[in-house]
Design an enzyme around this catalytic site. Structure first.
Site, PDB file in Angstrom:
ATOM      1  N   HIS A 282       0.722  -1.230   0.078  1.00 12.03           N
ATOM      2  CA  HIS A 282      -0.130   0.050  -0.167  1.00 12.03           C
ATOM      3  C   HIS A 282       0.973   1.347  -0.073  1.00 12.03           C
ATOM      4  CE1 HIS A 282      -3.417  -2.599   1.761  1.00 12.03           C
ATOM      5  NE2 HIS A 282      -3.734  -2.371   0.378  1.00 12.03           N
TER       6      HIS A 282
ATOM      7  N   HIS B 121       2.685  -3.402   6.647  1.00  7.56           N
ATOM      8  CA  HIS B 121       1.786  -2.432   6.368  1.00  7.56           C
ATOM      9  C   HIS B 121       1.644  -1.404   7.559  1.00  7.56           C
ATOM     10  CE1 HIS B 121      -0.900  -4.572   3.486  1.00  7.56           C
ATOM     11  NE2 HIS B 121      -0.422  -5.581   3.593  1.00  7.56           N
TER      12      HIS B 121
ATOM     13  N   GLU C 252       0.821  -4.588  10.772  1.00  4.05           N
ATOM     14  CA  GLU C 252       0.538  -3.411  10.826  1.00  4.05           C
ATOM     15  C   GLU C 252       1.115  -2.532  11.639  1.00  4.05           C
ATOM     16  OE1 GLU C 252      -1.659  -1.948   8.824  1.00  4.05           O
ATOM     17  OE2 GLU C 252      -3.205  -3.472   8.183  1.00  4.05           O
TER      18      GLU C 252
ATOM     19  N   GLU D 235       1.799   3.950   3.018  1.00  2.00           N
ATOM     20  CA  GLU D 235       2.172   3.377   4.156  1.00  2.00           C
ATOM     21  C   GLU D 235       3.818   3.499   4.434  1.00  2.00           C
ATOM     22  OE1 GLU D 235       0.048  -0.391   4.344  1.00  2.00           O
ATOM     23  OE2 GLU D 235      -1.878   0.545   4.170  1.00  2.00           O
TER      24      GLU D 235
ATOM     25  N   ARG E 192      -3.066   4.904  -2.196  1.00  2.00           N
ATOM     26  CA  ARG E 192      -2.906   3.615  -1.691  1.00  2.00           C
ATOM     27  C   ARG E 192      -2.775   2.627  -2.792  1.00  2.00           C
ATOM     28  NH1 ARG E 192      -5.560   0.265   2.275  1.00  2.00           N
ATOM     29  NH2 ARG E 192      -6.703  -1.457   1.352  1.00  2.00           N
TER      30      ARG E 192
END
Ligand SMILES: [Zn+2]
Length: 421
Positions: free
Chosen positions: A180, A306, A381, A183, A235
């Site tokens: 993405h 991410h 994440e 990020e 994104r």
């Protein structure tokens, strides 16, 4: 509830989905809501699919915060809409454009005086990161090789770094970041981890002799480049679609073939969670897939980075069912997070993707486990939990790298102990 979604759709019937212009960020805000009943979660999911607002985090469950970015123009509409369904909101970022501009100025200032080599005090663009990989291969030939593994839609060369000194038969940990585009902490952290291993190779001699790290720090090159030149909050990939509105790109983490587009994705090319016209429609994901397939017999762990939300997740993402061996994955995740948290006190949630975050099919981690047979497949994440979201300040790159490296080391040591002959 549904009527409000329809109402929003009507009011904005003529509106175009998020324009590409950087200027759409000026005066934009990020609002946080915390759904308190199932109907509100359902409503937010419907609102996300309308494409009028940029959901920085996805509606998951009662009690889980949802961060929504709105253009300045649409702030009153979003506030009205939320209030109408009884959702209280608070402002997380009061002017996204201003924050983006501040960070851009700081980065350019640092770049003007700084060295060309990476030092993790600022974020680096695609060309800089690829050049750095080549430098590693030149300076540490006994440790690092770099291979070109295909081109992106816009013809950027994609590179695979092979790091290790034990030979090709050793177990592999495949690491990627930047699927993405916005990020940014993900490629920064992946490169930080590589740098630690390479520059302290004596310390990690045993690990590097028994485990190979195959690394692709930025697997959505066009999207990532676009976040530096045009839209910091982009994104997706940058491929053209059949959209009459000119919307571009698919969500590369909804584009993998395992249970593709079954849940948590969109058929609309203007959506930020557009699954693409077919599985692996995006050439960048085909390139990564081919590398994983090529070495699948030896890849024992897949780590895809991410941001944001501080979650360490394992499959499945397409269903709330758990893999048969979920306890093994959970145990290793718990150990990794324990080591991560010990560094700076940063807390992470652990669980399967669906049960931790939300059901979303077509993710790379599900594919790695379900199709390629990689047992220890994780989506991580990184920081933070929403204070800055995707706009994580540069002074958090090194602390994020330090703590994440400890977690990755736990995984790597485990893979060595379990699989190295
Ligand atoms: Zn992501």
């Amino acid at each position: 509830m549904k009527t409000v979604v329809v109402l929003v759709a009507c009011v904005l019937g003529m509106a175009v989905a998020r324009p590409d212009l950087h200027t759409h960020l000026y005066g934009a805000q990020v609002l946080r809501v915390v759904p308190e009943e199932a109907a509100q979660v359902y409503y937010l999911k419907g609102l996300q699919l309308q494409n009028y607002f940029d959901f920085w985090t996805e509606p998951r469950a009662i009690g889980s915060p949802v961060d929504i970015m709105t253009t300045a123009f649409q702030i009153p509409l979003l506030k009205h809409t939320l209030t109408h369904v009884g959702l209280e909101f608070r402002t997380m970022i009061s002017n996204v454009g201003e924050l983006v501009a501040q960070q851009k100025a700081a980065r350019e200032g640092a770049r003007a005086s700084g060295p060309l080599s990476l030092d993790w005090t600022s974020y680096y663009d695609y060309e800089e990161i690829m050049a750095w990989l080549d430098t590693l291969a030149t300076e540490y030939p006994e440790l690092c090789t770099v291979e070109e593994v295909g081109n992106s839609y816009e013809d950027r060369v994609m590179k695979l770094l092979k790091l290790g000194k034990g030979g090709a038969d050793k177990p592999i940990i495949f690491i990627d970041g930047g699927i993405h585009a916005r990020e940014w902490i993900a490629p920064a952290t992946v490169t930080y981890i590589v740098n630690e291993l390479v520059t302290h190779s004596d310390t990690y001699d045993d690990l590097l002799s028994n485990v190979n790290f195959y690394v692709m720090p930025v697997i959505n090159p066009d999207g990532y480049a676009y976040t530096f030149t045009d839209d910091r909050l982009w994104r997706k990939t940058r491929s053209p679609t059949n959209s009459v509105l000119g919307c571009r790109g698919a969500d590369p983490n909804r584009n993998w073939s395992f249970h593709w587009n079954e849940v948590g994705a969109s058929d609309s090319p203007c959506s930020d969670i557009y699954a693409g016209p077919e599985p692996f429609s995006e050439v960048e994901m085909r390139n990564v897939r081919d590398q994983i397939n090529k070495y699948a017999d030896n890849i024992k762990s897949y780590l895809t980075f991410h941001s944001y939300s501080q979650l360490w997740m394992y499959p499945w993402g397409y269903t709330s069912d758990l893999p048969e061996d979920w306890q093994d994955l959970d145990d290793l995740a718990v150990a990794a997070v324990e080591a991560l948290t010990a560094v700076h006190g940063t807390t992470y949630e652990i669980g399967s993707s669906t049960n931790t975050i939300y059901a979303a099919a077509g993710g790379s981690d599900d594919w790695a486990k379900g199709e390629a047979g990689v047992k220890y497949s994780y989506t991580i994440e990184l920081r933070d939990t929403g204070r800055y979201g995707f706009l994580l300040p540069e002074d958090q790159i090194i602390p994020t790298g330090e703590e994440t490296f400890e977690g990755v080391k736990v995984v790597a040591n485990f893979i060595r102990d379990t699989y190295s002959p």
